[in-house]
Each structure stands twice: as C-alpha cells, then as structure tokens.
Design a protein around this motif. Structure first.
Motif, short mmCIF file in Angstrom:
data_model
loop_
_atom_site.label_atom_id
_atom_site.label_comp_id
_atom_site.label_asym_id
_atom_site.label_seq_id
_atom_site.Cartn_x
_atom_site.Cartn_y
_atom_site.Cartn_z
N GLU A 148 0.83 -1.21 0.00
CA GLU A 148 0.00 0.00 0.00
C GLU A 148 0.86 1.26 0.00
O GLU A 148 0.57 2.21 -0.72
N LYS A 183 -8.80 12.21 -5.32
CA LYS A 183 -9.20 11.78 -3.97
C LYS A 183 -8.99 10.28 -3.87
O LYS A 183 -9.34 9.53 -4.77
N LEU A 184 -8.41 9.86 -2.76
CA LEU A 184 -8.19 8.44 -2.50
C LEU A 184 -8.67 8.15 -1.09
O LEU A 184 -8.19 8.75 -0.13
N LYS A 185 -9.63 7.26 -0.98
CA LYS A 185 -10.14 6.87 0.33
C LYS A 185 -9.98 5.36 0.47
O LYS A 185 -10.48 4.60 -0.33
N ARG A 186 -9.22 4.99 1.48
CA ARG A 186 -9.03 3.58 1.81
C ARG A 186 -9.48 3.38 3.25
O ARG A 186 -9.88 4.34 3.91
N LYS A 187 -9.37 2.19 3.76
CA LYS A 187 -9.86 1.92 5.10
C LYS A 187 -9.21 2.80 6.17
O LYS A 187 -9.88 3.27 7.07
N ASP A 188 -7.93 3.06 6.07
CA ASP A 188 -7.26 3.89 7.06
C ASP A 188 -6.50 5.06 6.43
O ASP A 188 -5.60 5.62 7.03
N LEU A 189 -6.88 5.44 5.22
CA LEU A 189 -6.15 6.46 4.48
C LEU A 189 -7.12 7.35 3.75
O LEU A 189 -8.06 6.88 3.12
N ASP A 190 -6.90 8.64 3.83
CA ASP A 190 -7.76 9.60 3.14
C ASP A 190 -6.86 10.69 2.55
O ASP A 190 -6.35 11.53 3.28
N ILE A 191 -6.65 10.64 1.24
CA ILE A 191 -5.77 11.60 0.56
C ILE A 191 -6.60 12.44 -0.40
O ILE A 191 -7.38 11.91 -1.18
N GLU A 192 -6.40 13.74 -0.33
CA GLU A 192 -7.05 14.65 -1.26
C GLU A 192 -5.97 15.55 -1.85
O GLU A 192 -5.21 16.18 -1.13
#
Length: 73
Positions: free
Chosen positions: A38, A60-69
């Motif tokens: 990851e 925008k990237l949203k994963r279970k423990d990750l939030d990137i904008e």
C-alpha cells in the motif's frame, strides 16, 4: 553565513526543504515497513501527481485507514 547567502540567496529555504524531505523520507520508510504494498502504491501515485503538478488535477483516494485529497490549479 552572509557570504553563502550572497552566493546562494535561498540557503534558508533550501535547509527547510531538506529538513522536510528528511521527515517525509522517515515517514515513508515507516509506512513501507508497516504495509509495503500500500505504501509503495500510494507513493507512486503521489509521485506521479507531483510530476503532473502544473496540470489541473483533482484527486481523492479513500481507503480503510487512508484519506488523501490532492488538487492542483
């Protein structure tokens, strides 16, 4: 130091960037140790976006423990 500032006017800015790069490198190394697949994939995506930074992009990237904008103009 004043002689260096005359030769390289942005010495302080270069030092700040170097310190920030060191911290980012350490954080990225920790992320790779914790979950290598990851971390490397996110690093490659962010690296690609940095290369395209002069383009107009919204990401925008949203994963279970990750939030990137990420947004450029």
């Amino acid at each position: 130091m004043s002689k260096i500032n005359k030769v390289i006017p942005n010495v302080e800015k270069i030092k700040e960037v170097g310190e920030a790069a060191t911290e980012v490198g350490k954080a990225f190394g920790d992320a790779i140790r914790k979950s290598p697949k990851e971390a490397l994939s996110v690093g490659l995506v962010l690296g690609g976006l940095y290369i395209l930074k002069n383009k107009k992009i919204k990401f925008k990237l949203k994963r279970k423990d990750l939030d990137i904008e990420f947004e450029t103009e």
